[in-house]
Scaffold this active site. Structure first.
Site, PDB file in Angstrom:
ATOM      1  N   HIS A 117      37.993  40.981  45.232  1.00  0.00           N
ATOM      2  CA  HIS A 117      38.057  42.244  45.838  1.00  0.00           C
ATOM      3  C   HIS A 117      39.598  42.866  45.620  1.00  0.00           C
ATOM      4  O   HIS A 117      39.421  44.097  46.170  1.00  0.00           O
ATOM      5  CB  HIS A 117      37.811  42.378  47.321  1.00  0.00           C
ATOM      6  N   HIS A 118      40.454  42.255  44.942  1.00  0.00           N
ATOM      7  CA  HIS A 118      41.552  42.912  44.762  1.00  0.00           C
ATOM      8  C   HIS A 118      41.785  43.606  43.432  1.00  0.00           C
ATOM      9  O   HIS A 118      42.619  44.226  43.155  1.00  0.00           O
ATOM     10  CB  HIS A 118      42.897  41.852  44.876  1.00  0.00           C
TER      11      HIS A 118
END
Length: 299
Positions: A117-118
């Site tokens: 998710h980064h």
């Protein structure tokens, strides 16, 4: 029945001078195979390039595929992009997409990896190369498998990449509940963020989740949930700043699935974060998450 997506190439070898970063994915599946519960393991295909490039900058996608990621981006990712890492970065989005498709049929399915998710549009970050949550959500909607998707991120770190990549979309709602003072320092803006204070424990965390999640589900009315089920909010996690116990994680996941099941919303989970020297303990927490989600989905 536990439906879990896994590929042997999820398990990447360590690079020179580094500890194995992806070892837990092999441990997770060893534990799943040893469990005396009904299960079906599904093997994903790599996500086609055009679906990745629909979310990420095509030039960055080509850098990864050509093993030509610039040193500054590799530093931001946290490790070199080798052939094995590149292959895993294609399989992981394919696995999240497959888990979502399985969830639409069975109610719940787990990707045995994923949760990157980064990753941002033109670079990876924080051990993430391509954002499987954003890629899968975009493809599912584009192909008509879902009309409205909630990306529920309960990793201890804010889902900044997902928030950035899905910003401005009325068909994707990003909800992130995380430790406010943890990575990343500069937060993105999710559809809804809740940053928690260091040391937040079970009672306060669960009260916040019980307040926010039903309202989001009832207002947005998603027809699919992609659940970033990170276990790094555990009190013993090396990179976490929260203080959930095993019982707290159990209650968290059961609350999420009960809310989804009550509204007949399919849910697919990704592994997300979990860090520490005891890799068996980390893998056990991830497996326990999958099991309780499957158990609640079957009620």
């Amino acid at each position: 029945m536990l439906h879990v997506v896994h590929h042997p190439a999820y398990v990447s070898p360590a690079t020179d001078g580094q500890q194995p970063r992806f070892d837990k994915y092999g441990l997770i599946m060893d534990m799943v195979h040893d469990m005396a519960v009904p299960k079906h393991v599904h093997r994903p295909e790599p996500m086609p390039r055009h679906w990745i490039a629909a979310v990420h900058d095509p030039a960055y996608v080509d850098e990864v595929l050509a093993l030509a990621v610039p040193p500054d981006k590799e530093r931001r990712i946290g490790f070199p992009v080798t052939e094995a890492v590149m292959r895993r970065s294609l399989l992981s989005p394919g696995g999240t997409w497959m888990a979502a498709r399985l969830a639409l049929t069975h109610g719940y399915a787990a990707n045995g990896a994923g949760g990157s998710h980064h990753a941002l549009a033109d670079t990876g970050a924080g051990y993430c190369i391509f954002n499987d949550l954003a890629i899968a959500a975009n493809r599912l909607i584009a192909e008509g498998d879902a009309a409205h998707i909630l990306i529920l991120d309960l990793d201890v770190h804010q889902g900044d990449g997902t928030a950035s990549l899905m910003a401005g979309r009325g068909d994707v709602f990003t909800l992130s509940i995380h430790a406010e003072r943890n990575f990343p320092v500069r937060k993105a803006r999710s559809t809804l963020d809740l940053g928690l204070a260091d040391g937040t424990g079970d009672a306060e965390y669960l009260a916040a989740l019980a307040d926010i999640l039903p309202r989001v589900l009832d207002d947005f009315m998603p027809d699919l949930i992609l659940y970033q089920a990170g276990i790094d909010s555990h009190v013993d996690d090396r990179l976490g700043r929260l203080a959930l116990t095993d019982a707290g994680l159990d209650a968290r996941d059961r609350m999420v699935m009960r809310a989804a099941r009550a509204r007949r919303i399919p849910l697919a989970s990704t592994v997300g974060g979990g860090y520490g020297p005891d890799r068996d303990a980390i893998a056990r927490r991830h497996v326990a998450c999958m099991l309780r989600l499957a158990e609640e989905a079957a009620r």
